[in-house]
Design an enzyme around this catalytic site. Structure first.
Site, PDB file in Angstrom:
ATOM      1  N   ILE A   1      61.090 113.333  22.898  1.00  0.00           N
ATOM      2  CA  ILE A   1      62.228 112.542  23.387  1.00  0.00           C
ATOM      3  C   ILE A   1      62.652 111.744  22.166  1.00  0.00           C
ATOM      4  O   ILE A   1      61.947 110.831  21.743  1.00  0.00           O
ATOM      5  CB  ILE A   1      61.841 111.629  24.570  1.00  0.00           C
ATOM      6  CG1 ILE A   1      61.416 112.463  25.776  1.00  0.00           C
ATOM      7  CG2 ILE A   1      63.011 110.707  24.920  1.00  0.00           C
ATOM      8  CD1 ILE A   1      60.920 111.646  26.963  1.00  0.00           C
ATOM      9  N   PRO A   2      63.771 112.105  21.544  1.00  0.00           N
ATOM     10  CA  PRO A   2      64.082 111.658  20.183  1.00  0.00           C
ATOM     11  C   PRO A   2      64.549 110.207  20.058  1.00  0.00           C
ATOM     12  O   PRO A   2      65.694 109.932  19.700  1.00  0.00           O
ATOM     13  CB  PRO A   2      65.176 112.640  19.751  1.00  0.00           C
ATOM     14  CG  PRO A   2      65.875 112.978  21.020  1.00  0.00           C
ATOM     15  CD  PRO A   2      64.794 113.010  22.065  1.00  0.00           C
ATOM     16  N   CYS A   3      63.637 109.287  20.294  1.00  0.00           N
ATOM     17  CA  CYS A   3      63.979 107.869  20.164  1.00  0.00           C
ATOM     18  C   CYS A   3      64.237 107.477  18.708  1.00  0.00           C
ATOM     19  O   CYS A   3      64.889 106.462  18.450  1.00  0.00           O
ATOM     20  CB  CYS A   3      62.895 107.002  20.789  1.00  0.00           C
ATOM     21  SG  CYS A   3      61.261 107.262  20.096  1.00  0.00           S
ATOM     22  N   HIS A   4      63.781 108.303  17.763  1.00  0.00           N
ATOM     23  CA  HIS A   4      64.047 108.011  16.350  1.00  0.00           C
ATOM     24  C   HIS A   4      65.537 108.097  16.032  1.00  0.00           C
ATOM     25  O   HIS A   4      65.977 107.564  15.014  1.00  0.00           O
ATOM     26  CB  HIS A   4      63.239 108.943  15.436  1.00  0.00           C
ATOM     27  CG  HIS A   4      63.524 110.392  15.630  1.00  0.00           C
ATOM     28  ND1 HIS A   4      62.987 111.136  16.668  1.00  0.00           N
ATOM     29  CD2 HIS A   4      64.296 111.257  14.918  1.00  0.00           C
ATOM     30  CE1 HIS A   4      63.406 112.377  16.580  1.00  0.00           C
ATOM     31  NE2 HIS A   4      64.207 112.482  15.530  1.00  0.00           N
TER      32      HIS A   4
END
Length: 173
Positions: A134-137
């Site tokens: 889950i690409p929170c970056h």
């Protein structure tokens, strides 16, 4: 009290260091950047059985991502105790395309929370149990500044660079 059976696996040699993955028989539960012993969390029991094939699939998907062969993850998730609000945020995060960034405020507005919702979005993003997948970056401050990441800002910058995003110090452009 029934405990959830969890399995762990390590992925060494990534551009962001060794990753530790945790899964149930239903899906990936956590991705951890911290080294240390394999300890289950409260309510979990570390299994001594061989891990399920979905954990191998998650490891393969991450290897493909780091090698530049994949931009998306099709990994079953079992996020356990995330709140309904956190799940809403995570559902939005997976729509952020590879190689793009957005701001906490933009996520809040997309979820009809208004500008004031950015702080709540930041809290949910900071609690993401499966960073990278889950690409929170890909979420940055409104000024492009990099803010909190479970693996630290250097790893966040490295992930963004891996996706072709220019990062100058601690700012993405």
């Amino acid at each position: 009290m029934t405990r959830t059976e969890v399995f762990s696996a390590h992925l060494p040699g990534t551009p962001v260091g060794t990753l530790k993955l945790w899964a149930t028989r239903h899906g990936l539960r956590r991705l951890d950047f911290r080294a240390g012993p394999d300890l289950a969390r409260p309510g979990e029991q570390l299994s001594s059985e061989p891990h399920p094939p979905l954990l191998d699939a998650a490891l393969d998907a991450l290897r493909a991502y780091f090698a530049g062969r994949s931009r998306d993850f099709d990994i079953p998730l079992d996020l356990g105790g995330v709140t309904e609000f956190q799940q809403r945020v995570y559902d939005h995060l997976v729509t952020i395309p590879f190689g793009r960034v957005t701001s906490y405020g933009d996520v809040a507005r997309a979820l009809d929370l208004g500008d004031a919702g950015a702080r709540a979005v930041g809290g949910a993003v900071g609690s993401n149990p499966v960073a990278i997948v889950i690409p929170c970056h890909r979420v940055v401050g409104s000024d492009g500044a990099l803010h909190g990441f479970s693996g630290g800002l250097r790893r966040k910058a490295r992930l963004l660079r891996l996706e072709g995003i220019e990062v100058d110090g601690e700012t993405a452009s």
